[in-house]
Scaffold this motif. Structure first.
Motif, PDB file in Angstrom:
ATOM      1  N   LEU A  84      -7.167  10.696   9.518  1.00 58.78           N
ATOM      2  CA  LEU A  84      -6.144  11.492   8.835  1.00 58.78           C
ATOM      3  C   LEU A  84      -6.514  11.697   7.370  1.00 58.78           C
ATOM      4  O   LEU A  84      -6.394  12.804   6.841  1.00 58.78           O
ATOM      5  CB  LEU A  84      -4.778  10.804   8.936  1.00 58.78           C
ATOM      6  CG  LEU A  84      -4.142  10.740  10.312  1.00 58.78           C
ATOM      7  CD1 LEU A  84      -2.853   9.927  10.263  1.00 58.78           C
ATOM      8  CD2 LEU A  84      -3.896  12.136  10.877  1.00 58.78           C
ATOM      9  N   GLN A  85      -6.969  10.630   6.728  1.00 58.03           N
ATOM     10  CA  GLN A  85      -7.381  10.719   5.321  1.00 58.03           C
ATOM     11  C   GLN A  85      -8.484  11.756   5.154  1.00 58.03           C
ATOM     12  O   GLN A  85      -8.408  12.613   4.269  1.00 58.03           O
ATOM     13  CB  GLN A  85      -7.861   9.361   4.823  1.00 58.03           C
ATOM     14  CG  GLN A  85      -8.450   9.410   3.429  1.00 58.03           C
ATOM     15  CD  GLN A  85      -9.211   8.148   3.076  1.00 58.03           C
ATOM     16  OE1 GLN A  85      -9.135   7.153   3.764  1.00 58.03           O
ATOM     17  NE2 GLN A  85      -9.948   8.205   1.990  1.00 58.03           N
ATOM     18  N   ASN A  86      -9.500  11.677   5.971  1.00 61.21           N
ATOM     19  CA  ASN A  86     -10.611  12.619   5.850  1.00 61.21           C
ATOM     20  C   ASN A  86     -10.175  14.053   6.118  1.00 61.21           C
ATOM     21  O   ASN A  86     -10.798  14.997   5.630  1.00 61.21           O
ATOM     22  CB  ASN A  86     -11.753  12.225   6.787  1.00 61.21           C
ATOM     23  CG  ASN A  86     -12.576  11.079   6.237  1.00 61.21           C
ATOM     24  OD1 ASN A  86     -12.081  10.245   5.485  1.00 61.21           O
ATOM     25  ND2 ASN A  86     -13.836  11.022   6.617  1.00 61.21           N
ATOM     26  N   ALA A  94      -1.811   6.917   4.044  1.00 58.08           N
ATOM     27  CA  ALA A  94      -1.327   5.819   3.204  1.00 58.08           C
ATOM     28  C   ALA A  94      -0.222   5.047   3.901  1.00 58.08           C
ATOM     29  O   ALA A  94      -0.207   3.809   3.893  1.00 58.08           O
ATOM     30  CB  ALA A  94      -0.839   6.352   1.858  1.00 58.08           C
ATOM     31  N   GLN A  95       0.708   5.770   4.506  1.00 55.20           N
ATOM     32  CA  GLN A  95       1.823   5.131   5.219  1.00 55.20           C
ATOM     33  C   GLN A  95       1.309   4.252   6.353  1.00 55.20           C
ATOM     34  O   GLN A  95       1.714   3.103   6.499  1.00 55.20           O
ATOM     35  CB  GLN A  95       2.759   6.213   5.768  1.00 55.20           C
ATOM     36  CG  GLN A  95       3.848   5.700   6.676  1.00 55.20           C
ATOM     37  CD  GLN A  95       5.017   5.139   5.926  1.00 55.20           C
ATOM     38  OE1 GLN A  95       5.318   5.585   4.842  1.00 55.20           O
ATOM     39  NE2 GLN A  95       5.677   4.161   6.501  1.00 55.20           N
ATOM     40  N   GLU A  96       0.426   4.797   7.178  1.00 52.15           N
ATOM     41  CA  GLU A  96      -0.091   4.056   8.327  1.00 52.15           C
ATOM     42  C   GLU A  96      -0.915   2.849   7.883  1.00 52.15           C
ATOM     43  O   GLU A  96      -0.793   1.765   8.448  1.00 52.15           O
ATOM     44  CB  GLU A  96      -0.911   4.973   9.227  1.00 52.15           C
ATOM     45  CG  GLU A  96      -1.382   4.315  10.502  1.00 52.15           C
ATOM     46  CD  GLU A  96      -0.266   3.988  11.495  1.00 52.15           C
ATOM     47  OE1 GLU A  96      -0.585   3.441  12.557  1.00 52.15           O
ATOM     48  OE2 GLU A  96       0.930   4.251  11.222  1.00 52.15           O
ATOM     49  N   LEU A  97      -1.733   3.028   6.869  1.00 48.92           N
ATOM     50  CA  LEU A  97      -2.564   1.917   6.390  1.00 48.92           C
ATOM     51  C   LEU A  97      -1.714   0.802   5.797  1.00 48.92           C
ATOM     52  O   LEU A  97      -1.979  -0.377   6.032  1.00 48.92           O
ATOM     53  CB  LEU A  97      -3.594   2.430   5.378  1.00 48.92           C
ATOM     54  CG  LEU A  97      -4.682   3.314   5.989  1.00 48.92           C
ATOM     55  CD1 LEU A  97      -5.431   4.060   4.897  1.00 48.92           C
ATOM     56  CD2 LEU A  97      -5.636   2.494   6.853  1.00 48.92           C
ATOM     57  N   ALA A  98      -0.684   1.159   5.044  1.00 49.36           N
ATOM     58  CA  ALA A  98       0.210   0.147   4.467  1.00 49.36           C
ATOM     59  C   ALA A  98       0.933  -0.619   5.576  1.00 49.36           C
ATOM     60  O   ALA A  98       1.061  -1.855   5.514  1.00 49.36           O
ATOM     61  CB  ALA A  98       1.209   0.795   3.520  1.00 49.36           C
ATOM     62  N   LYS A 122      -9.170   3.131  -0.597  1.00 52.33           N
ATOM     63  CA  LYS A 122     -10.000   4.339  -0.575  1.00 52.33           C
ATOM     64  C   LYS A 122      -9.132   5.594  -0.548  1.00 52.33           C
ATOM     65  O   LYS A 122      -9.442   6.586  -1.206  1.00 52.33           O
ATOM     66  CB  LYS A 122     -10.929   4.337   0.647  1.00 52.33           C
ATOM     67  CG  LYS A 122     -12.099   3.404   0.540  1.00 52.33           C
ATOM     68  CD  LYS A 122     -12.949   3.533   1.781  1.00 52.33           C
ATOM     69  CE  LYS A 122     -14.185   2.705   1.724  1.00 52.33           C
ATOM     70  NZ  LYS A 122     -15.048   2.918   2.904  1.00 52.33           N
ATOM     71  N   ASN A 123      -8.060   5.535   0.224  1.00 55.69           N
ATOM     72  CA  ASN A 123      -7.154   6.675   0.299  1.00 55.69           C
ATOM     73  C   ASN A 123      -6.514   6.935  -1.073  1.00 55.69           C
ATOM     74  O   ASN A 123      -6.466   8.069  -1.537  1.00 55.69           O
ATOM     75  CB  ASN A 123      -6.085   6.427   1.365  1.00 55.69           C
ATOM     76  CG  ASN A 123      -5.230   7.638   1.622  1.00 55.69           C
ATOM     77  OD1 ASN A 123      -5.698   8.649   2.111  1.00 55.69           O
ATOM     78  ND2 ASN A 123      -3.949   7.533   1.284  1.00 55.69           N
ATOM     79  N   ALA A 124      -6.039   5.875  -1.723  1.00 50.36           N
ATOM     80  CA  ALA A 124      -5.435   6.018  -3.059  1.00 50.36           C
ATOM     81  C   ALA A 124      -6.465   6.531  -4.063  1.00 50.36           C
ATOM     82  O   ALA A 124      -6.170   7.388  -4.897  1.00 50.36           O
ATOM     83  CB  ALA A 124      -4.856   4.682  -3.515  1.00 50.36           C
ATOM     84  N   GLN A 132      -3.229   2.064  -7.861  1.00 48.16           N
ATOM     85  CA  GLN A 132      -2.949   1.619  -6.492  1.00 48.16           C
ATOM     86  C   GLN A 132      -4.252   1.267  -5.782  1.00 48.16           C
ATOM     87  O   GLN A 132      -4.309   0.282  -5.044  1.00 48.16           O
ATOM     88  CB  GLN A 132      -2.206   2.701  -5.700  1.00 48.16           C
ATOM     89  CG  GLN A 132      -1.942   2.320  -4.247  1.00 48.16           C
ATOM     90  CD  GLN A 132      -1.082   1.083  -4.122  1.00 48.16           C
ATOM     91  OE1 GLN A 132       0.050   1.071  -4.558  1.00 48.16           O
ATOM     92  NE2 GLN A 132      -1.624   0.021  -3.541  1.00 48.16           N
ATOM     93  N   ALA A 133      -5.279   2.053  -6.002  1.00 47.70           N
ATOM     94  CA  ALA A 133      -6.574   1.764  -5.385  1.00 47.70           C
ATOM     95  C   ALA A 133      -7.069   0.388  -5.811  1.00 47.70           C
ATOM     96  O   ALA A 133      -7.478  -0.419  -4.965  1.00 47.70           O
ATOM     97  CB  ALA A 133      -7.589   2.842  -5.764  1.00 47.70           C
ATOM     98  N   ARG A 134      -6.995   0.121  -7.106  1.00 46.20           N
ATOM     99  CA  ARG A 134      -7.457  -1.175  -7.613  1.00 46.20           C
ATOM    100  C   ARG A 134      -6.655  -2.321  -6.992  1.00 46.20           C
ATOM    101  O   ARG A 134      -7.222  -3.322  -6.563  1.00 46.20           O
ATOM    102  CB  ARG A 134      -7.350  -1.214  -9.139  1.00 46.20           C
ATOM    103  CG  ARG A 134      -7.985  -2.438  -9.770  1.00 46.20           C
ATOM    104  CD  ARG A 134      -7.962  -2.343 -11.283  1.00 46.20           C
ATOM    105  NE  ARG A 134      -6.635  -2.447 -11.846  1.00 46.20           N
ATOM    106  CZ  ARG A 134      -5.969  -3.592 -12.030  1.00 46.20           C
ATOM    107  NH1 ARG A 134      -6.524  -4.726 -11.709  1.00 46.20           N
ATOM    108  NH2 ARG A 134      -4.755  -3.587 -12.549  1.00 46.20           N
ATOM    109  N   GLU A 135      -5.353  -2.158  -6.905  1.00 42.41           N
ATOM    110  CA  GLU A 135      -4.507  -3.207  -6.315  1.00 42.41           C
ATOM    111  C   GLU A 135      -4.853  -3.435  -4.848  1.00 42.41           C
ATOM    112  O   GLU A 135      -4.914  -4.576  -4.392  1.00 42.41           O
ATOM    113  CB  GLU A 135      -3.027  -2.865  -6.487  1.00 42.41           C
ATOM    114  CG  GLU A 135      -2.550  -2.957  -7.916  1.00 42.41           C
ATOM    115  CD  GLU A 135      -2.839  -4.298  -8.571  1.00 42.41           C
ATOM    116  OE1 GLU A 135      -2.570  -5.354  -7.953  1.00 42.41           O
ATOM    117  OE2 GLU A 135      -3.362  -4.296  -9.699  1.00 42.41           O
TER     118      GLU A 135
END
Length: 176
Positions: A84-86, A94-98, A122-124, A132-135
């Motif tokens: 989905l991201q790609n 983001a929703q699914e990964l979280a 990676k998505n963030a 958010q990516a760093r976190e």
């Protein structure tokens, strides 16, 4: 077989040799086991055959739901989210990964949770939410350490953290 040659510094996506990926895809094309289906989804994704990847990812999630373990289902869902991201559906990814990361952590599956957090990062990163990516990358690093990951996996997480920090600093400098 590791087909990843490195990571693109701008997107953090995998760099692969397309010929090797096509060859591997042909080798496993007719196999139906869940691990092979997951590998086929990944190969189609990195080859940028995203319509095929999404169709197969949907099938893989269904198969994991019907015949796999909860861990299998989480792995399939994370991979589905990366497709989905790609495809540019970053909010859905983001929703699914979280959700997957949270579920894996709740079950104590540090390795799967780290995998989900890494892809959430990676998505963030891709949508320029570098904080958010760093976190997410930091959480992935923590979980990888807890799971006893090898140094190369820890190094990947550290490099992703550094990339997010560098891009965040570059954007802050551009605003000044």
């Amino acid at each position: 077989m590791n087909l990843i040659q490195g990571y693109d510094p701008d997107t953090l996506r995998e760099i692969v040799d397309p010929r090797e990926c096509v060859t591997r895809l042909a080798e496993i094309e007719h196999q139906r086991s869940l691990p092979v289906l997951l590998e086929r989804v990944w190969l189609l994704k990195v080859l940028d055959r995203l319509d095929e990847a999404l169709e197969l990812a949907d099938e893989t999630v269904r198969q994991a739901r019907m015949a796999g373990t909860r861990k299998d289902l989480l792995r399939a869902r994370v991979l589905h989210a990366t497709v989905l991201q790609n495809r540019g559906a970053n909010a859905a990814a983001a929703q699914e990964l979280a959700t997957c990361a949270s579920e894996a952590e709740g079950q104590g599956w540090a390795g799967i949770a780290a995998f989900a957090h890494q892809h959430h990062g990676k998505n963030a990163y891709e949508v320029r939410d570098f904080e958010q990516a760093r976190e997410s990358f930091k959480r992935s690093l923590f979980l990888r350490r807890a799971a006893g990951a090898d140094d190369s996996d820890l190094e990947k997480a550290l490099r992703a953290i550094e990339a997010a920090e560098r891009r965040s600093a570059m954007e802050a400098d551009a605003l000044v």
